[in-house]
Design a protein around this motif. Structure first.
Motif, PDB file in Angstrom:
ATOM      1  N   ALA A 114      51.968  -6.814  -4.421  1.00 25.39           N
ATOM      2  CA  ALA A 114      51.350  -5.497  -4.549  1.00 25.39           C
ATOM      3  C   ALA A 114      51.362  -5.025  -5.998  1.00 25.39           C
ATOM      4  N   ASN A 115      52.473  -5.234  -6.681  1.00 26.39           N
ATOM      5  CA  ASN A 115      52.594  -4.821  -8.082  1.00 26.39           C
ATOM      6  C   ASN A 115      51.642  -5.600  -8.987  1.00 26.39           C
ATOM      7  N   ALA A 116      51.294  -6.816  -8.567  1.00 26.72           N
ATOM      8  CA  ALA A 116      50.379  -7.647  -9.350  1.00 26.72           C
ATOM      9  C   ALA A 116      48.916  -7.396  -8.991  1.00 26.72           C
ATOM     10  N   GLY A 117      48.667  -6.446  -8.073  1.00 29.09           N
ATOM     11  CA  GLY A 117      47.303  -6.123  -7.685  1.00 29.09           C
ATOM     12  C   GLY A 117      46.705  -7.074  -6.676  1.00 29.09           C
ATOM     13  N   ARG A 118      47.557  -7.892  -6.040  1.00 26.45           N
ATOM     14  CA  ARG A 118      47.074  -8.814  -5.012  1.00 26.45           C
ATOM     15  C   ARG A 118      47.371  -8.243  -3.628  1.00 26.45           C
ATOM     16  N   LEU A 119      46.721  -8.805  -2.612  1.00 21.81           N
ATOM     17  CA  LEU A 119      46.894  -8.294  -1.254  1.00 21.81           C
ATOM     18  C   LEU A 119      48.333  -8.511  -0.784  1.00 21.81           C
ATOM     19  N   PRO A 120      49.005  -7.447  -0.356  1.00 17.06           N
ATOM     20  CA  PRO A 120      50.402  -7.556   0.091  1.00 17.06           C
ATOM     21  C   PRO A 120      50.493  -8.003   1.546  1.00 17.06           C
ATOM     22  N   LEU A 121      50.002  -9.206   1.811  1.00 16.30           N
ATOM     23  CA  LEU A 121      49.993  -9.750   3.168  1.00 16.30           C
ATOM     24  C   LEU A 121      50.712 -11.083   3.196  1.00 16.30           C
ATOM     25  N   LEU A 122      51.466 -11.331   4.257  1.00 16.42           N
ATOM     26  CA  LEU A 122      52.132 -12.615   4.406  1.00 16.42           C
ATOM     27  C   LEU A 122      51.111 -13.736   4.536  1.00 16.42           C
ATOM     28  N   THR A 123      51.380 -14.842   3.893  1.00 23.44           N
ATOM     29  CA  THR A 123      50.541 -16.020   4.029  1.00 23.44           C
ATOM     30  C   THR A 123      50.845 -16.713   5.356  1.00 23.44           C
TER      31      THR A 123
END
Length: 261
Positions: A114-123
């Motif tokens: 989330a802090n890196a601007g990516r989707l905070p979803l489990l792979t």
């Protein structure tokens, strides 16, 4: 060569199309951004675009492949929220210490994403890791994986129907007697999709969507994906990709597909 324009130029572009567009294609990235405000980087952009498409009465279409991707994203959202919720002090779910330890590690990773601007979803890999630590069914006071899935994922059919209706999605039927052949200028073929995939190293799902765009009556696709924009620019067609301003400015505006010297 195809072209790419930012969302902010949508009025200028739509007013320049003659005759009026009978519809447009959308990709999974754009749909996901529209579905989840505050989660996706382009959420506000997607809301703006959907309002514009509605204003101009342009129907939104996508493919069954995109529908599958959207379902998969929804699955990951639901299970991520459920698993992270188990770490709450008063969670109703009873889990083992081993599971709790794994979920805390996942939480750290999600926060970093989330802090890196990516989707905070489990792979999928992380979900499978967690599934392996759960017992299948309830035992010794601990909740089982099947029980959890039944509660949080058991109404996916109704949930997806609600989402699709809210977005005003129309799915193109490209096979069978009731196919939407009227939207295609020529039949689709696997060889053309393979060519698109190999040309810019698109994913198979993106290549299939771009293949539909190239052979459809739709003049443009709305996307939140750099690969789609890149693929449209690389094609010798008059198709257009409409993308968020930030993506256009930072990654696409200065791409040069002219002949090499």
């Amino acid at each position: 060569m195809g072209k790419v324009i930012p969302f902010s130029q949508i009025d200028l572009y739509l007013n320049s199309i003659h005759p009026k567009a009978q519809g447009c294609l959308v990709d999974t990235n754009f749909l996901f951004a529209a579905m989840y405000k505050g989660v996706h980087l382009f959420s506000e952009d997607a809301e703006f675009l959907f309002e514009k498409l509605a204003l101009y009465n342009i129907p939104v279409y996508t493919t069954i492949t995109t529908r599958s991707e959207l379902l998969d994203l929804e699955r990951r959202i639901i299970i991520t929220e459920a698993l992270m919720g188990m770490l709450a002090p008063h969670s109703k779910w009873r889990i083992s210490n081993e599971v709790a330890k794994k979920l805390k590690a996942h939480k750290t990773w999600i926060d970093q994403e989330a802090n890196a601007g990516r989707l905070p979803l489990l792979t999928d890999y992380r979900i499978k890791q967690t599934k392996e630590l759960f017992i299948p069914v309830r035992a010794s006071g601990k909740n089982g994986w099947l029980e959890i899935c039944d509660e949080v994922l058991g109404n996916l059919n109704e949930r997806m129907a609600f989402i699709e209706k809210g977005l005003g999605l129309n799915y193109l039927r490209l096979r069978g007697e009731d196919s939407d052949a009227r939207f295609l200028n020529e039949p689709l073929s696997w060889s053309k999709m393979h060519s698109l995939l190999g040309k810019t190293c698109l994913s198979s799902s993106d290549a299939m969507l771009l293949n539909v765009l190239n052979h459809s009556i739709f003049p443009f696709i709305v996307s939140g994906d750099y690969d789609i924009a890149y693929g449209v620019l690389a094609e010798p067609s008059e198709k257009t990709a409409i993308i968020p301003d930030q993506l256009y400015k930072n990654k696409v505006k200065n791409l040069n597909f002219g002949k090499s010297s």
